[in-house]
Design an enzyme around this catalytic site. Structure first.
Site, PDB file in Angstrom:
ATOM      1  N   GLY A 616     -25.711 -15.080 -36.351  1.00  0.00           N
ATOM      2  CA  GLY A 616     -25.561 -16.143 -35.355  1.00  0.00           C
ATOM      3  C   GLY A 616     -24.383 -15.845 -34.450  1.00  0.00           C
ATOM      4  O   GLY A 616     -23.481 -15.075 -34.812  1.00  0.00           O
ATOM      5  N   ARG A 617     -24.426 -16.438 -33.264  1.00  0.00           N
ATOM      6  CA  ARG A 617     -23.324 -16.256 -32.330  1.00  0.00           C
ATOM      7  C   ARG A 617     -23.076 -17.571 -31.651  1.00  0.00           C
ATOM      8  O   ARG A 617     -24.007 -18.327 -31.401  1.00  0.00           O
ATOM      9  CB  ARG A 617     -23.694 -15.238 -31.249  1.00  0.00           C
ATOM     10  CG  ARG A 617     -23.348 -13.850 -31.634  1.00  0.00           C
ATOM     11  CD  ARG A 617     -23.073 -12.952 -30.432  1.00  0.00           C
ATOM     12  NE  ARG A 617     -22.647 -11.660 -30.944  1.00  0.00           N
ATOM     13  CZ  ARG A 617     -23.461 -10.641 -31.198  1.00  0.00           C
ATOM     14  NH1 ARG A 617     -24.740 -10.757 -30.962  1.00  0.00           N
ATOM     15  NH2 ARG A 617     -22.989  -9.509 -31.679  1.00  0.00           N
ATOM     16  N   LYS A 637     -18.285 -16.874 -41.125  1.00  0.00           N
ATOM     17  CA  LYS A 637     -18.065 -17.231 -39.727  1.00  0.00           C
ATOM     18  C   LYS A 637     -16.686 -16.750 -39.307  1.00  0.00           C
ATOM     19  O   LYS A 637     -15.671 -17.191 -39.846  1.00  0.00           O
ATOM     20  CB  LYS A 637     -18.155 -18.746 -39.631  1.00  0.00           C
ATOM     21  CG  LYS A 637     -18.120 -19.289 -38.264  1.00  0.00           C
ATOM     22  CD  LYS A 637     -18.630 -20.714 -38.347  1.00  0.00           C
ATOM     23  CE  LYS A 637     -17.930 -21.588 -37.347  1.00  0.00           C
ATOM     24  NZ  LYS A 637     -18.300 -22.992 -37.509  1.00  0.00           N
ATOM     25  N   ASP A 735     -21.252 -32.463 -32.709  1.00  0.00           N
ATOM     26  CA  ASP A 735     -22.132 -31.417 -32.172  1.00  0.00           C
ATOM     27  C   ASP A 735     -23.449 -31.394 -32.943  1.00  0.00           C
ATOM     28  O   ASP A 735     -23.896 -30.355 -33.403  1.00  0.00           O
ATOM     29  CB  ASP A 735     -21.417 -30.063 -32.226  1.00  0.00           C
ATOM     30  CG  ASP A 735     -22.024 -29.069 -31.224  1.00  0.00           C
ATOM     31  OD1 ASP A 735     -22.792 -29.497 -30.337  1.00  0.00           O
ATOM     32  OD2 ASP A 735     -21.730 -27.862 -31.342  1.00  0.00           O
TER      33      ASP A 735
END
Ligand SMILES: *[C@@H]1O[C@H](CO)[C@@H](O)[C@H](O)[C@H]1NC(C)=O
Ligand SMILES: *[C@@H]1O[C@H](CO)[C@@H](O)[C@H](O)[C@H]1NC(C)=O
Ligand SMILES: *[C@@H]1O[C@H](CO)[C@@H](O)[C@H](O)[C@H]1NC(C)=O
Ligand SMILES: *[C@@H]1O[C@H](CO)[C@@H](O)[C@H](O)[C@H]1NC(C)=O
Ligand SMILES: *[C@@H]1O[C@H](CO)[C@@H](O)[C@H](O)[C@H]1NC(C)=O
Ligand SMILES: *[C@@H]1O[C@H](CO)[C@@H](O)[C@H](O)[C@H]1NC(C)=O
Ligand SMILES: *[C@@H]1O[C@H](CO)[C@@H](O)[C@H](O)[C@H]1NC(C)=O
Ligand SMILES: *[C@@H]1O[C@H](CO)[C@@H](O)[C@H](O)[C@H]1NC(C)=O
Length: 899
Positions: A616-617, A637, A735
């Protein structure tokens, strides 16, 4: 704020609705509210406009003295707008505005200004010619509100207005013979009550309050016949619905054989003409109708006791001659209307408008960006070509980064963001294929990024006075149209790529430590800490003793530099050590509180096989797959600490994360904080994210039927409910979105990514004021406008997720019609109306309508504009559980076994 205005307008409208049975809106501009003859309520315009000063002017007419209120606009803004509510069930409305100067300011300088309605500039008012000046416009209703603006003309005085009236018109009126051009505004030139000379006729004789002017003032050379006899007109079938009293009089040709109206027109343009006839005589005359010497109707008969109309459009004319010529009996006409036809310019694309609105929100300022960006006048900071936004100029604001929304302004040719506190890399501009000028000067940009090479049409790139480091990328040479590259006053070093050495391209390099096409111009670079790897220049032409001197100087300098570097480094190391010691203390403290582990960087490196597999980015950094020695799979992460908030913020976050344990929250395994590397380790979920399932390859998508979508929703709601209500301190996620809802291999959903979370204790007030963070499409609009963060912002975002589950589409989509661009705005009215056609195609025929209804209704409530009326996540959870069990029993009843 917007919502509040809507509310005021709406309630204001209702008030008129009651006291004005006709649905009239009558604004006394700058005056107070009162009720005039026939119960027409005039109201103050205060609720419809926020600017301007008010006064009253008294003036003497031939027969009476008038005292009228005036609103005038001395401030420097170029436009002043009234926002008028309009009933959407109408097909068109009449807007009547009256402008009065009458030397209210004793300056004897009547102003001139322009008037716009919606996107069209409709008229130029010149009070030197006529004072008072009245404009009447027929507007085709396509929205529930309408902007009427006064547009200042430079050097032509202060705009004034005295009254503003909105009148509903009969359904379908003023559309005949305008086919193919529904998008026009009609501006009244004439409305004549033929054959009537005794004053104007309007409300209540005309229930639509049109003003029918008497005949004589236009053509005094003809006699008028008055028919006071009330004639019953059968087949009264005219969409414009002219009043009986107007049709009861006619101008009738007596002795001569021609009946003519010669009318002068304000401007050269296209005109719309309506002629009204009524058989009020016992005979049926026949005649021809000629307009500007062209026979339009060769033999027209007005049948006794019948009313009828003729419609014409006449292009490119500046005067009008309507002539009726006798064929049988005496020609007649009962009324006529003439309107100028004004085209409504096309709207800017909704993608552009949304992107600009988001950018305005990012600036944190009210830029006054209302209605359409290009018409009637381009917004401040913007230039347009037609309906396309081609330039954007922002400066002296705090943007910090070029957000992804800039990439949506696809028509941009010029983008000027100088002095907007930009930092980091140049990003999110790669899609701007038409860009010719990019000015990012006077910022703190550190790197060129990788997107500039895509700007194939770029001619000017101004990066002066930034903090660019390293060397200039070779790829800039791909910009074949570039003619000016300004790199002045940065920290760039090294030779410029030869690809930039070409005629027609000017490269400005002064104010950089060492930047040129040849390395020889680095002569004057002294040894500084910035560039410790000094290349010692040896100029062959120098005499020997000079060379020695230079060498001595250089080595002295180098020695000094080395010393400095050494001192600097040891300070850093000491600081680092101190910091690490602090961290260790923190870590020890933390170990008492939770079960999370502290990893060494070496352990992380081994677990991720040297950061091999990126899964993931994000803006925070990258996520890698890893495997711990005990075989447990983890997501690692690695944060860039872009915010430079440093250790405290990281420790706070770790602290927060390690306290949270819930089956529907992704669990935190541990962290690493070494040499400024901030690494968080989470449990690895095999199922990927909900976004992968909804929008990824179709195989995954099919596996998400309605019951599993509800299960995901229930799980995620449980996770959020824990954050909001179960943990202390309570946590606002900030978020919530599909890509932050992860699935394990058994399709249990867990909420992830607390990177932006905010904790708050019960002792805090019910909200926190913060900088807006989150993801476009999921952001609570009220949070945007008020910066008051509450749990209800998460509820909003979660509502968007529910809508995505229902509709199977992303929150912002640039495909499809502009109306469907924004998921919330598109889905809300459809779902409210029970229009389940918008449900995801792959779900059709497999869901229980009751279950869908329940989920849709709770989703709509979640995305309500007013945060206080949104339900709590706990309530949402109970509703979703019910929807889930409804669907389960539906499946059981219909014999489905697959879930
Ligand atoms: C005005 O309204 C009042 C009360 O609603 C009514 O009694 C009166 O007849 C109305 N007058 C006119 C001219 O319509
Ligand atoms: C308009 O109103 C503002 C504020 O109420 C006042 O400062 C200004 O002097 C007024 N201007 C004129 C021309 O009356
Ligand atoms: C014109 O109208 C006024 C009142 O509106 C009336 O008194 C007068 O008699 C009318 N004149 C004619 C010629 O009809
Ligand atoms: C009235 O209008 C309708 C629809 O425009 C039309 O079908 C009808 O023939 C008209 N009636 C008369 C008497 O003109
Ligand atoms: C108006 O048109 C008629 C017929 O085309 C013509 O005879 C008449 O002279 C025209 N009147 C004016 C004022 O141009
Ligand atoms: C940048 O903006 C600030 C105000 O935000 C201003 O003081 C400064 O002069 C501006 N600098 C340049 C180079 O425009
Ligand atoms: C970019 O903006 C700066 C600051 O206003 C200005 O000095 C410079 O001339 C602009 N560059 C170009 C190429 O217009
Ligand atoms: C630029 O290119 C020209 C010819 O391509 C070459 O003669 C010149 O030396 C180059 N300039 C520099 C500074 O390298």
């Amino acid at each position: 704020m917007l919502f509040w205005i809507d509310l005021v307008l709406l309630s204001a409208f209702w008030v008129f609705g009651f006291s004005n049975p006709d649905g009239f809106l009558s604004l006394s501009c700058g005056g107070s509210s009162y009720t005039a003859a026939y119960n027409i309520s005039w109201v103050s315009d205060n609720d419809f406009i926020a600017t301007g000063n008010t006064t009253t002017v008294t003036y003497i007419e031939e027969t009476s003295t008038s005292s009228v209120p005036i609103r005038f606009f001395p401030d420097s803004q170029s436009r002043q707008c009234y926002k008028l509510p309009v009933r959407k069930d109408l097909s068109s409305v009449l807007i009547r505005a009256t402008f009065v100067y009458r030397n209210y300011d004793s300056q004897n300088q009547p102003p001139s200004f322009r008037v716009s309605l919606g996107r069209s500039i409709t008229s130029t008012v010149d009070l030197r010619i006529k004072d008072p000046w009245t404009e009447e416009l027929v507007w085709p209703v396509n929205k529930d509100s309408l902007s009427l603006c006064l547009l200042k003309v430079k050097g032509r005085g202060i705009p004034v207005i005295s009254s503003l009236e909105v009148r509903p018109l009969p359904l379908g009126a003023y559309r005949n013979s305008l086919e193919g051009s529904p998008n026009v505004i009609l501006r009244r030139s004439y409305r004549i009550n033929s054959g009537y000379t005794n004053g104007t006729i309007r409300y209540p004789s005309d229930p639509f309050d049109r003003i029918w002017d008497p005949d004589q003032s236009f053509t005094p050379f003809h006699t008028s016949w008055n028919f006071n006899r009330l004639t019953r007109l059968s087949s009264f079938n005219i969409t414009e619905n002219p009043p009986d009293s107007v049709l009861q009089t006619a101008r009738v040709l007596a002795r001569k054989d021609r009946l003519s109206y010669t009318l002068s027109l304000d401007t050269l343009g296209d005109y719309y003409i309506i002629l009204y006839f009524a058989g009020i005589l016992s005979l049926s005359p026949s005649f021809s109708v000629t307009i500007n010497n062209e026979v339009k109707q060769s033999e027209y008969t007005v049948t006794s006791s019948e009313a009828s109309t003729l419609y014409f459009t006449q292009k490119r004319i500046s005067k009008l001659n309507i002539t009726f010529e006798k064929i049988k009996f005496n020609p007649q006409v009962n009324a006529l209307e003439v309107y100028e036809i004004l085209q409504i310019p096309p709207e800017a694309s909704s993608t552009t408008v949304s992107a600009l609105k988001v950018i305005e929100q990012f600036t944190g300022q009210d830029l006054g960006w209302q209605d359409d960006p290009c018409t009637p006048l381009p917004w401040n900071h913007i230039e347009c070509e037609g309906s396309r936004v081609t330039s954007l100029f922002l400066s002296q604001i705090n943007l910090r980064s070029i957000s992804p929304t800039f990439g949506d302004l696809l028509d941009l040719k010029t983008l000027d963001l100088h002095n907007t506190s930009l930092t980091g890399a140049i990003q999110n501009v790669g899609s701007l294929q038409h860009l010719q000028q990019l000015n990012l000067s006077f910022n703190q940009i550190k790197s060129f990024g990788s997107e500039l090479e895509n700007l194939i049409n770029l001619e000017v790139l101004d990066l002066q006075n930034n903090s660019l480091q390293g060397s200039v990328p070779e790829t800039l040479g791909k910009l074949k149209k570039l003619r000016l590259l300004n790199l002045e006053n940065n920290n760039l070093i090294g030779p410029l790529p030869q690809s930039l050495n070409r005629t027609g391209l000017e490269v400005r390099t002064t104010g950089n430590p060492c930047l040129s096409f040849t390395s020889s111009s680095c002569n004057n670079v002294s040894s500084t800490i910035d560039t410790p790897q000094v290349t010692i220049p040896i100029n062959k032409k120098h005499k020997k003793q000079n060379r020695v001197a230079i060498l001595l100087g250089v080595s002295g300098g180098a020695l000094f530099a080395t010393l400095l570097i050494f001192v600097f480094m040891s300070i850093c190391t000491r600081r680092q050590r101190n910091k690490e010691r602090d961290i260790t203390r923190e870590q020890l403290k933390m170990q008492n509180w939770n079960t999370s582990r502290i990893f060494s960087h070496k352990e992380i490196k081994t677990a991720t096989r040297n950061f091999k597999e990126v899964i993931g980015r994000g803006s925070f950094g990258s996520v890698y797959h890893g495997k711990l020695p005990d075989g447990k799979q983890v997501a690692v992460k690695v944060r860039f600490d872009k915010t430079q908030l440093g250790a405290d913020s990281f420790i706070n976050e770790v602290h927060l994360l390690s306290q949270i344990r819930h089956q529907n929250l992704v669990s935190f395994e541990g962290f690493c904080y070494e040499s400024k590397r901030q690494i968080l380790v989470y449990e690895y979920l095999h199922g990927g994210s909900l976004a992968d399932h909804l929008y990824g390859p179709s195989r995954k998508r099919l596996s998400l039927n309605w019951v599993s979508r509800l299960k995901v929703a229930v799980d995620a709601a449980k996770g959020l409910d824990y954050l909001h209500n179960g943990s202390e301190p309570r946590i606002i996620h900030r978020d919530v979105k599909c890509s932050n809802i992860l699935l394990d291999k058994d399709m249990n959903a867990k909420v992830s990514d607390f990177g932006l979370s905010k904790q708050f204790t019960k002792a805090d007030a019910s909200h926190i004021t913060t900088v807006v963070k989150g993801t476009a499409g999921y952001l609570d609009p009220e949070y945007y406008s008020t910066l008051q963060l509450t749990e209800k912002s998460d509820v909003y975002s979660f509502g968007v997720v529910l809508l995505e589950l229902i509709c199977g589409r992303e929150p912002l989509s640039h495909s499809g019609s502009p109306d469907s661009f924004n998921l919330v705005l598109w889905a809300r009215p459809n779902l409210q109306a029970g229009a389940f056609e918008i449900v995801d195609d792959v779900l059709k025929g497999t869901f229980d309508p009751e279950s869908m209804k329940k989920a849709a209704s709770v989703a709509i409530r979640c995305v309500g504009r007013d945060a206080s009326s949104r339900p709590s996540i706990a309530y949402v959870l109970t509703q979703l559980k019910e929807a889930y069990s409804l669907q389960l029993s539906y499946l059981a009843a219909s014999g489905h076994t697959d879930m």
